[in-house]
Write an enzyme that holds these catalytic residues in place. Sequence first.
Site: not given
Length: 296
Positions: A68, A152
């Site tokens: 893919d 983060r």
Amino acid sequence: MGRIRTVGLVVKRNRPRAARLAARMQAMLRRRGLRVLADADGFLAGAPARAKAELARECDLLVVLGGDGTLLSVARHTDGSLPILGVNMGELGFLTEVTEAEALPMLARVLAGQYDLDRRMTLAAALERKGRVVRRFRALNDVVISNGSLARIVSFNVSVDDLPLASYRADGVIVATPTGSTAYSLSAGGPVVEPTVQALLVSPISPHTLSNRPVVLRPEAVVRVAVAERENDAILTIDGQESIKLAGGDVLVARRGRASVSLVRSPDRTYYDVLRAKLGWGARQGGEHAPHAARL
């Protein structure tokens, strides 16, 4: 579609079986008097090499030998008039659903005009910085804003047609097509959507607030994702193939693309067959054939 005169072969790098099958295809095509071009990022002896964008312009048919990811690398350069025959050289793929054993007979059927197409919706995306468009992208699966090297939580606001939808604090957000619903969006808890449906999917990645859930939108919707001004470690990724570092205040605008991608449909299996095979829905729970998350 008109007569096929030029065929492009896109071969996964460092996959000897794919290269051998490509050589057999090349010989078959040449016996039929057809012109053969090859992807410049792969290797196929005896065939002129072209960049993927050039292949899309010059060819009447593309044959992708790989998985893919290999198909995604070329699909976003095409439009709905160019059929793509995807041949999976490993496990069955969501996009490359023709097996290696089926490849040559299927190619012969396509050359004879005996095939059907799935026309898949695409995404058109623009990156805005300080009110100006700095990059434009096209995607078949998804566009993703995610946290960068520091991992983060990212803060961003999402609106639909300039109407506020949600403010997220999360690892990121995915805007996907139905084709992309079985890619990263699925791992983020998004729904599986039949790929010929026209819709946009917005899926937060590991949101800080558990009430933030994936949303399915009408195809005409325009999604705007605005990164918070203080953010400086976010990344935009297109189909998992191309990435760009984002700055605080950047805005991603995503909508349905004008042109679709046309995939040759396998006559030997349905989309639901692929779902059962890839997701293990026909296997006993906990049995030896149950799916493993890493294989999705």
